[in-house]
Every structure is written in structure tokens, then in C-alpha cells.
Write a protein that holds these residues in place. Structure first.
Motif, PDB file in Angstrom:
ATOM      1  N   TRP A  15       0.800  -1.214   0.000  1.00 55.02           N
ATOM      2  CA  TRP A  15       0.000   0.000   0.000  1.00 55.02           C
ATOM      3  C   TRP A  15       0.835   1.267   0.000  1.00 55.02           C
ATOM      4  O   TRP A  15       0.283   2.355  -0.091  1.00 55.02           O
ATOM      5  CB  TRP A  15      -0.932  -0.012   1.217  1.00 55.02           C
ATOM      6  N   TYR A  18       0.181   3.064  -3.226  1.00 55.33           N
ATOM      7  CA  TYR A  18      -1.213   3.258  -3.588  1.00 55.33           C
ATOM      8  C   TYR A  18      -1.821   4.352  -2.719  1.00 55.33           C
ATOM      9  O   TYR A  18      -1.448   4.531  -1.563  1.00 55.33           O
ATOM     10  CB  TYR A  18      -2.018   1.969  -3.413  1.00 55.33           C
ATOM     11  N   LEU A  20      -5.660   5.662  -1.514  1.00 58.23           N
ATOM     12  CA  LEU A  20      -7.086   5.347  -1.462  1.00 58.23           C
ATOM     13  C   LEU A  20      -7.906   6.626  -1.404  1.00 58.23           C
ATOM     14  O   LEU A  20      -7.475   7.618  -0.804  1.00 58.23           O
ATOM     15  CB  LEU A  20      -7.394   4.488  -0.236  1.00 58.23           C
ATOM     16  N   ALA A  78      -2.431   2.519   5.098  1.00 63.28           N
ATOM     17  CA  ALA A  78      -2.688   2.987   3.738  1.00 63.28           C
ATOM     18  C   ALA A  78      -2.499   4.501   3.670  1.00 63.28           C
ATOM     19  O   ALA A  78      -2.403   5.192   4.694  1.00 63.28           O
ATOM     20  CB  ALA A  78      -4.101   2.618   3.284  1.00 63.28           C
ATOM     21  N   ARG A 122      -8.546   2.752  -5.378  1.00 60.80           N
ATOM     22  CA  ARG A 122      -7.153   3.124  -5.205  1.00 60.80           C
ATOM     23  C   ARG A 122      -6.547   3.656  -6.503  1.00 60.80           C
ATOM     24  O   ARG A 122      -6.959   3.324  -7.615  1.00 60.80           O
ATOM     25  CB  ARG A 122      -6.342   1.945  -4.691  1.00 60.80           C
TER      26      ARG A 122
END
Length: 239
Positions: A15, A18, A20, A78, A122
Motif C-alpha cells: 500500500w 497506492y 485510497l 494505507a 485506489r
């Protein structure tokens, strides 16, 4: 202070690369601070509530060319952008149901958030980093073809008039010194923004330089009481 909610789950994806898009987050929170710049202590730390425990975030950073601060919580799982805060920053968020994707449109930049099997949306960060706003590389970007054409005509008319300064040319256009002139003040402004100062109007001109320092010890201060007498002469009412 603000607070946000995390739900800790068993995620196997890396993560760190990435981001979100969270519609239940009240602020932006990143775990990977390498995606941010200008990292500094936060003026107002936030409290983060999760299913595991309560923690605090007292450091912020910034995404390139994006105004909102991003809180850093390296204990998180995240990197999360708040749906509401992104919209408040002026970005347009659309949902494309045909591909199950959120499209975030910033000034000059569009990024997509695709749906994962887990139901999270994402965006994978490219090697150049995340950027919601793009700086203008070309001088004519942001102007319509009509504005660019008008700017070229304004610069051509300026050359035909003997290359006056931009201020003088604006005065000539504003006060209708030129008959049947199609050039507008806005076209002159756009021409200056795109092409910069007219080189022909700058030729032969010198930038003002600061005068040399005068040493007060070299000034004769003995004759301070000086009387100056001048005669005025008028010719046709002019002095």
C-alpha cells in the motif's frame, strides 16, 4: 481537533505506492511520507481512531502543487485522501459506473481511482509522484485559439505602430488614437503573457542603475546660506 477512522484488515498489497479515496475520512492521512514534500510539524495534531487503538498524528506534508496538508501516520496501513477534502480543494470528482472508477479532475490533471475486489478505490502512484495540479509548461497553455490569434494580431499591430512600449500601446488603444483598430486591451495583456516584452520596444533602452555613493566628507558644507533667484518668462501662456 479533527479525527479520522481506520479499520485494520489483513491486506497483502504493497500500500505504500497506492492512494485510497476515502469517503469516510475527515482529513488526508498518509503512511508513506516519501510521497510527500515539505514535511513539518502540524499546527493542530489529530486523533486517529481505529479498531486496534487510538493514535495521534502531529506531522504533515504536502503533495506537489496541492494546497491541503497531508497528515502522516506511519503506523497506518494505507495512504488516504479524503473525498470531501479533495472536493473542497476545487477538484471535480465523477463516478464512471461502466468501469467502476472514480475520476478526479484537477486544473490540468486527471487521476483515476479503480475499484479493488475488497471494494476500496485506489490510485497507483507513478514513479514521478502524485500531483493533482499541473504547472503550466507552455506560455500559451490555458488560452483559447481565439485568444492566441488575437495576441498575435496585437503584437503585429504593435510592430506596425513603431514598437511603442506596452503601456503606451495600451493607452493608444484605450483612448482610440488608432482608427479602426481591432486590437483589444485583453489581447495586449495575453500577448505580454505569451510572448513577453516586445524586444523591438526594449532596444536602445537601459535599465536604471543605482547612483554611486556620495561621500559626505567630500561635500562642501561651508556655504549653507545660499539665495537662489530665478526669472520666469511666459510665451503664449506657457512658462
Amino acid at each position: 481537533s479533527n479525527f479520522s477512522f481506520f479499520q485494520r484488515t489483513s491486506l497483502t498489497t504493497d500500500w505504500d505506492q497506492y492512494i485510497l479515496l476515502g469517503n469516510q475520512s475527515t482529513c488526508h492521512i498518509f503512511r508513506n511520507k516519501s510521497l510527500l514534500m515539505n514535511i513539518q510539524p502540524a499546527d493542530s495534531p489529530i486523533v486517529i481512531h481505529s479498531t486496534a487503538r487510538v493514535t495521534y498524528a502531529d506531522t504533515i506534508g504536502y503533495i506537489r502543487n496541492f494546497p491541503d496538508p497531508i497528515y502522516i501516520c506511519e503506523e497506518g496501513i494505507a495512504n488516504i485522501l479524503s473525498f470531501a477534502k479533495v472536493r473542497e480543494a476545487g477538484c471535480i470528482i465523477n463516478y464512471d459506473s461502466s468501469v467502476d472508477t472514480f475520476v478526479v479532475q484537477g486544473p490540468g490533471k486527471t487521476i483515476t481511482f479503480n475499484c479493488l475486489p475488497s471494494g476500496l478505490y485506489r490510485h497507483r502512484v507513478p514513479s514521478t509522484g502524485v500531483c493533482l495540479v499541473v504547472t503550466v509548461d507552455s506560455p500559451d497553455e490555458g488560452y483559447s485559439p481565439r485568444q492566441i490569434a488575437s495576441a498575435k494580431n496585437a503584437r503585429k499591430a504593435m510592430s506596425m505602430m513603431g514598437s511603442p512600449s506596452a503601456a503606451t500601446f495600451k493607452l493608444m488603444v484605450r483612448d482610440n488614437f488608432i482608427n479602426n483598430c481591432p486590437v483589444t486591451l485583453d489581447a495586449i495583456r495575453v500577448a505580454n503573457n505569451i510572448f513577453g516584452p516586445d524586444a523591438a520596444s526594449l532596444q536602445g533602452k537601459m535599465a536604471r542603475r543605482p547612483p554611486e555613493h556620495v561621500d559626505s566628507e567630500l561635500v562642501d558644507t561651508r556655504n549653507l546660506d545660499v539665495i537662489v533667484i530665478a526669472d520666469l518668462m511666459f510665451v503664449n501662456g506657457l512658462s
